[in-house]
Design a protein around this motif. Structure first.
Motif, short mmCIF file in Angstrom:
data_model
loop_
_atom_site.label_atom_id
_atom_site.label_comp_id
_atom_site.label_asym_id
_atom_site.label_seq_id
_atom_site.Cartn_x
_atom_site.Cartn_y
_atom_site.Cartn_z
N LEU A 198 0.83 -1.20 0.00
CA LEU A 198 0.00 0.00 0.00
C LEU A 198 0.86 1.25 0.00
N ASN A 199 0.53 2.16 -0.89
CA ASN A 199 1.15 3.49 -0.92
C ASN A 199 0.08 4.51 -0.54
N ILE A 200 0.17 5.05 0.68
CA ILE A 200 -0.81 6.02 1.15
C ILE A 200 -0.44 7.40 0.63
N ILE A 201 -1.38 8.05 -0.04
CA ILE A 201 -1.17 9.38 -0.59
C ILE A 201 -1.55 10.45 0.42
N LYS A 202 -2.71 10.27 1.04
CA LYS A 202 -3.20 11.23 2.02
C LYS A 202 -4.22 10.55 2.92
N ALA A 203 -4.31 11.00 4.17
CA ALA A 203 -5.23 10.36 5.11
C ALA A 203 -5.67 11.37 6.17
N SER A 204 -6.81 11.11 6.77
CA SER A 204 -7.34 11.97 7.82
C SER A 204 -8.03 11.14 8.88
N LYS A 205 -8.17 11.73 10.06
CA LYS A 205 -8.97 11.12 11.12
C LYS A 205 -9.79 12.23 11.77
N ILE A 217 -20.91 13.25 8.64
CA ILE A 217 -19.50 13.63 8.64
C ILE A 217 -19.35 15.14 8.46
N LYS A 218 -20.11 15.70 7.53
CA LYS A 218 -20.00 17.14 7.26
C LYS A 218 -20.36 17.98 8.48
N GLN A 219 -21.30 17.48 9.29
CA GLN A 219 -21.77 18.26 10.43
C GLN A 219 -21.05 17.90 11.73
N PHE A 220 -20.05 17.01 11.65
CA PHE A 220 -19.36 16.58 12.87
C PHE A 220 -18.61 17.75 13.50
N THR A 233 -4.01 13.11 9.19
CA THR A 233 -4.14 14.45 9.76
C THR A 233 -5.37 14.50 10.65
N TYR A 234 -5.18 14.94 11.89
CA TYR A 234 -6.31 15.01 12.82
C TYR A 234 -7.17 16.23 12.54
N MET A 235 -8.50 16.03 12.56
CA MET A 235 -9.45 17.13 12.42
C MET A 235 -10.46 17.04 13.55
N ALA A 236 -10.63 18.14 14.29
CA ALA A 236 -11.64 18.19 15.34
C ALA A 236 -13.03 18.40 14.74
N ASN A 237 -13.07 19.08 13.59
CA ASN A 237 -14.31 19.34 12.86
C ASN A 237 -14.07 19.02 11.39
N TYR A 238 -15.13 18.69 10.70
CA TYR A 238 -14.99 18.40 9.27
C TYR A 238 -14.46 19.61 8.52
N ASP A 239 -13.48 19.38 7.66
CA ASP A 239 -12.87 20.45 6.88
C ASP A 239 -12.98 20.11 5.40
N ALA A 240 -13.85 20.82 4.70
CA ALA A 240 -14.10 20.55 3.28
C ALA A 240 -12.87 20.82 2.43
N GLU A 241 -11.93 21.62 2.95
CA GLU A 241 -10.75 21.97 2.17
C GLU A 241 -9.68 20.88 2.21
N PHE A 242 -9.80 19.94 3.13
CA PHE A 242 -8.72 18.96 3.30
C PHE A 242 -8.50 18.14 2.03
N TRP A 243 -9.58 17.73 1.37
CA TRP A 243 -9.45 16.90 0.17
C TRP A 243 -9.51 17.72 -1.12
N LYS A 244 -9.32 19.01 -1.01
CA LYS A 244 -9.32 19.86 -2.20
C LYS A 244 -8.22 19.41 -3.16
N GLY A 245 -8.61 19.20 -4.42
CA GLY A 245 -7.64 18.75 -5.42
C GLY A 245 -7.58 17.25 -5.57
N TYR A 246 -8.38 16.51 -4.78
CA TYR A 246 -8.40 15.05 -4.85
C TYR A 246 -9.82 14.56 -5.11
#
Length: 513
Positions: free
Chosen positions: A201-208, A502-505, A480-493
């Motif tokens: 596995l080659n991980i490109i990007k990840a979030s929690k 998830i959006k309202q978390f 990458t840890y997120m306390a709240n959902y961030d729509a910008e995190f996956w920008k460009g992917y």
């Protein structure tokens, strides 16, 4: 660069109420009759595809190669496919119309097969229809976990440590969150096949995404308990923890702080050693995260119904199921047989198979358990995996073979503990009775969990054994840890759109600020 900006503005204008943001377009797909969302529909643009989420939403990444006259192709089983240039979409949602069934079109080149004959031919064509060799798959994995405290009843029968009283235990329980959610997302390239040990596995990007305050509560709870132990228990004591016939021994020193003493920052060697240990810890975290995700993907791939040994074994052991040819459907212009299956005796799942009427490939499988997957209840300890359901979709590539396109598996479980518990402090160095203190409880607790895995596969290519062997996992990505959902995190992917939950978390700690 100017060409990209002009193109992006043009597409934004032409799409009107189809949202185009940050070089992506998004919309929602609904049933034209019921107005309900159409989940897991396939959306394709220039041979690249995404899947709508359970709410019918999708987002597509745009690039310089996109022209306003390029066609957006949308298809879903049971609906008329829709293919139009993107500049012709002028509504805020996209509607698909249910497709009428004409039986003679479906069976024009086939005799009237029985359900058993169709499933038999699916099995006979598995080797030809499905990719089994080594491949590289660009995919997105989302894991959603929900945990709940269902019951926390207890009764103190005896306590010789005044601080360990009902008031303390009630305060402890009040700090334990009644529910929490955890979301993990990962984009990467998954190499290999279903053979044991043949996965990389080659991980490109990840979030929690989760609420860290729940972790802080547990740490505070542990500190409070340790403080009580230190004030009331001798360091050379040990504990006997008993619950009926079950017992264990715990040393009192285990409750004392084990943190290393503060390092003198003027000691260069000591500081360098600490930095090196921190670096190694970070490397282990990366390796463990990659192993966890690789293991999850491997396990999910191994459950695919087209592989022998799967839990969803209707294709491999059809004689154990009642098979019924229920209906016919379409995906695009492809006619499909719709076969329902239900266990005759001990099998665990029922559901539906959608089989291509031309090449007898399994295109989709829906399934749900009819009995507990795992169940244990003995001496007051119970465990029950009472739900497991999902959908699996396969897509036909240009080379004529099928690969996994989308997988969605939901499971739910319950754990119960209803037993007496005794915690007894003993000390062999004290004259007289070894027993020093004790706490007797009667506990009745229950916990529930729901776990969902989703995989979206965007691209598959066959690779050679040499390519597989030469690829080395770099294990350089941590989520990458997120306390709240961030729509910008996956920008460009390009990923699968998150659902509303998830959006309202929002973390409680953040919302309280």
């Amino acid at each position: 660069m100017h060409r990209k900006i002009i193109l992006f503005c043009l597409i934004s204008f032409l799409l009107s109420t189809i949202t185009a943001q940050a070089q992506s377009l998004s919309s929602r797909i609904l049933d034209s009759l019921t107005q309900k969302p159409i989940p897991y529909a396939t959306v394709q643009l220039k041979n690249k595809g995404v899947i709508t989420n359970e709410e019918g939403q999708f987002k597509f990444l745009l690039d310089e190669s996109i022209q306003e006259t390029d066609s957006l192709l949308i298809s879903s089983i049971g609906y008329e496919s829709l293919a139009k240039p993107i500049n012709e979409f002028t509504k805020n949602v996209i509607y698909l119309s249910p497709k009428a069934i004409e039986l003679r079109e479906v069976i024009v080149s086939n005799k009237n097969f029985t359900a058993e004959e169709i499933v038999e031919m699916v099995q006979e064509n598995l080797e030809k229809n499905y990719r089994k060799e080594l491949s590289k798959k660009r995919l997105f994995l989302r894991q959603s976990d929900e945990n709940r405290v269902l019951k926390t009843d207890y009764r103190i029968k005896e306590s010789t440590i005044d601080a360990l009283n009902k008031s303390f235990l009630d305060s402890v329980l009040s700090t334990v969150p009644k529910s929490d959610s955890y979301y993990s997302e990962m984009l990467g390239d998954f190499y290999g096949n279903q053979e044991e040990g043949q996965q990389k596995l080659n991980i490109i990007k990840a979030s929690k995404l989760f609420d860290k305050s729940t972790e802080l509560d547990y740490e505070l709870l542990e500190k409070r308990f340790n403080d009580i132990i230190k004030k009331n228990v001798k360091t050379d004591s040990y504990f006997k923890v008993k619950s009926g016939l079950i017992g264990a021994k715990v040393e009192a020193e285990d409750f004392y702080d084990t943190d290393e003493a503060a390092i003198d920052t003027t000691d260069v060697a000591a500081v360098n050693k600490q930095l090196e240990e921190a670096k190694k810890k970070k490397e282990r975290q990366k390796e463990n995260f990659a192993k966890w995700k690789r293991s999850s993907l491997t396990n999910l791939y191994n459950t695919l119904p087209v592989f022998e040994g799967t839990d969803y074994n209707v294709l491999w052991k059809p004689n154990r199921y009642h098979l019924t040819l229920e209906d016919f459907a379409y995906i695009g212009d492809k006619p499909l047989y719709v076969i329902s299956f239900a266990p005759k005796r001990s099998e665990e799942y029922e559901g539906k198979l959608y089989v291509d009427a031309d090449d007898f490939a399994l295109v989709k499988m829906d399934f749900k358990n009819v009995k507990s997957i795992k169940s244990f209840n003995l001496l007051g300890i119970s465990y029950n995996v009472y739900l497991k359901e999902g959908s699996i979709l396969f897509n036909k590539s240009n080379d004529g073979r099928y690969d996994l396109q989308y997988l969605n598996v939901l499971s739910a479980e319950r754990f119960g503990f209803k037993r007496p518990v005794q915690i007894i402090e003993k000390n062999k160095n004290v004259k007289g009775r070894r027993k020093q203190n004790e706490l007797h409880l009667k506990i009745d607790a229950a916990f529930g969990a729901r776990n969902r895995y989703e995989i979206v596969v965007f691209d598959v290519e066959s690779i050679t054994k040499k390519t597989f062997d030469n690829f080395t996992e770099n294990n350089e990505v941590l989520p990458t840890y997120m306390a709240n959902y961030d729509a910008e995190f996956w920008k460009g992917y390009t990923i699968m759109e998150p659902n509303t939950a998830i959006k309202q978390f929002t973390s409680q700690a953040t919302s309280a600020e």
